[in-house]
Scaffold this motif. Structure first.
Motif, mmCIF file in Angstrom:
data_model
loop_
_atom_site.group_PDB
_atom_site.id
_atom_site.type_symbol
_atom_site.label_atom_id
_atom_site.label_comp_id
_atom_site.label_asym_id
_atom_site.label_seq_id
_atom_site.Cartn_x
_atom_site.Cartn_y
_atom_site.Cartn_z
ATOM 1 N N TYR A 63 0.574 -1.335 -0.214
ATOM 2 C CA TYR A 63 0.117 0.497 0.275
ATOM 3 C C TYR A 63 0.619 1.134 -0.114
ATOM 4 C CZ TYR A 63 -4.121 -2.987 0.792
ATOM 5 O OH TYR A 63 -4.737 -4.466 0.943
ATOM 6 N N LEU A 65 1.006 5.909 -0.121
ATOM 7 C CA LEU A 65 -0.042 6.652 0.325
ATOM 8 C C LEU A 65 0.727 7.849 -0.601
ATOM 9 C CD1 LEU A 65 -0.801 5.926 4.310
ATOM 10 C CD2 LEU A 65 -2.059 4.960 2.461
ATOM 11 N N TYR A 104 -4.266 10.180 7.484
ATOM 12 C CA TYR A 104 -4.503 9.253 7.716
ATOM 13 C C TYR A 104 -4.508 8.651 8.838
ATOM 14 C CZ TYR A 104 -2.680 9.186 2.225
ATOM 15 O OH TYR A 104 -2.893 8.913 1.578
ATOM 16 N N TYR A 115 -9.687 7.881 7.472
ATOM 17 C CA TYR A 115 -9.272 7.431 7.091
ATOM 18 C C TYR A 115 -8.074 6.568 7.755
ATOM 19 C CZ TYR A 115 -10.575 9.735 3.479
ATOM 20 O OH TYR A 115 -11.960 10.860 1.798
ATOM 21 N N VAL A 119 -7.808 2.534 5.480
ATOM 22 C CA VAL A 119 -6.980 2.383 4.494
ATOM 23 C C VAL A 119 -6.623 0.794 5.322
ATOM 24 C CG1 VAL A 119 -4.318 2.482 3.953
ATOM 25 C CG2 VAL A 119 -5.906 4.539 3.944
#
Length: 277
Positions: A63, A65, A104, A115, A119
């Motif tokens: 992942y 970001l 996040y 977030y 995520v």
């Protein structure tokens, strides 16, 4: 047995053509729309699968970001070589949208900004359901740049059941020195009013969650970056607490040139982690 020269040349041409076809093979890039139940809205992400993608196999997932004011397309448009890394290491790369400046977090101020939940939980579950993944922490890594570097470590520290490896490139790993920057007070409240909250919502405030060898960690930051002092501080704190990690530094600022270079090392680091597991 010796082949005639013409036969040798023919074999060589076939080999070269095959090699070029392999090295130029393009990864598949999907734009997916996910639904966040926690925020009651749809959110987009890019999913890059290697050219060799086969649903009969399971693939590790990284992942990746984006930073403040960015979006889910940034890594793909600014660093097109991302596709080739998915092929080279045979992994899936996911670049989610973290909104303009969510950092996040699950914001204690704005209930519409969750977030961390999106995520670490909702998106991970979606990817595991829709793609052939190694659906365990040993097959997941997370990293990012700037705000996304903070987000990657913050999420990984707090969700070690989800991620086995994590990184940060030029990350805002200590938000304390920047109380008026990047709209953070819109998500946390003013630092003067909530000083303890600002500590706990920072990567530096989550170090107590770490133990030796539980997370594979890589941290990169250029010496010309305004976040270099806080990254150096993170490195020193991790070293003091005997938390194994890789710390990479050198000339470079808060730029895409630096991140395009740094992400190569992060993906190689994660590839080696996946291979060892």
């Amino acid at each position: 047995m010796k082949f005639p020269l013409r036969s040798q040349v023919g074999h060589l041409i076939v080999f070269i053509v095959a090699f070029i076809a392999f090295t130029n093979a393009e990864a598949s890039v999907d734009t997916v729309t996910t639904y966040s139940a926690s925020m009651k809205k749809e959110i987009k992400a890019l999913v890059i699968t290697p050219d060799s993608y086969d649903e009969s196999k399971d693939y590790p997932v990284v992942y990746l970001l984006h930073g403040f004011s960015g979006n889910y397309k940034d890594w793909f448009t600014k660093v097109p070589s991302i596709e080739s890394y998915a092929n080279r290491y045979e992994l899936i790369i996911v670049t989610p949208d973290g909104n303009f400046g969510s950092w996040y977090w699950d914001s204690p101020v704005n209930p519409q900004s969750k977030y961390e939940t999106y995520v670490a939980e909702e998106l991970v579950d979606f990817i595991d359901q829709q793609y052939s993944t190694i659906a365990s922490r040993s097959g997941r890594a997370i990293t990012g740049l700037s705000m996304g570097g903070h987000g990657a470590l913050y999420l990984a520290f707090r969700h070690q059941d989800r991620f086995g490896a994590a990184g940060s490139m030029s990350g805002g790993v200590d938000i304390g020195p920047f109380p008026e920057n990047w709209q953070m007070k819109d998500y946390l409240g003013a630092k003067a009013e909530f000083p303890e909250r600002w500590k706990s919502y920072s990567v530096m405030g989550q170090l107590h969650l770490l133990s030796q060898n539980n997370l594979a960690l890589i941290v990169s930051c250029g010496t010309g970056d305004f976040f270099y002092p806080v990254n150096l501080k993170l490195h020193e704190e991790l070293t003091y607490n005997n938390i194994p990690h890789t710390f990479m530094t050198g000339p470079g600022g808060h730029t895409w040139n630096y991140w395009a270079d740094a992400v190569q090392y992060h993906l190689l680091y994660f590839h080696n982690y996946f291979q060892s597991n």
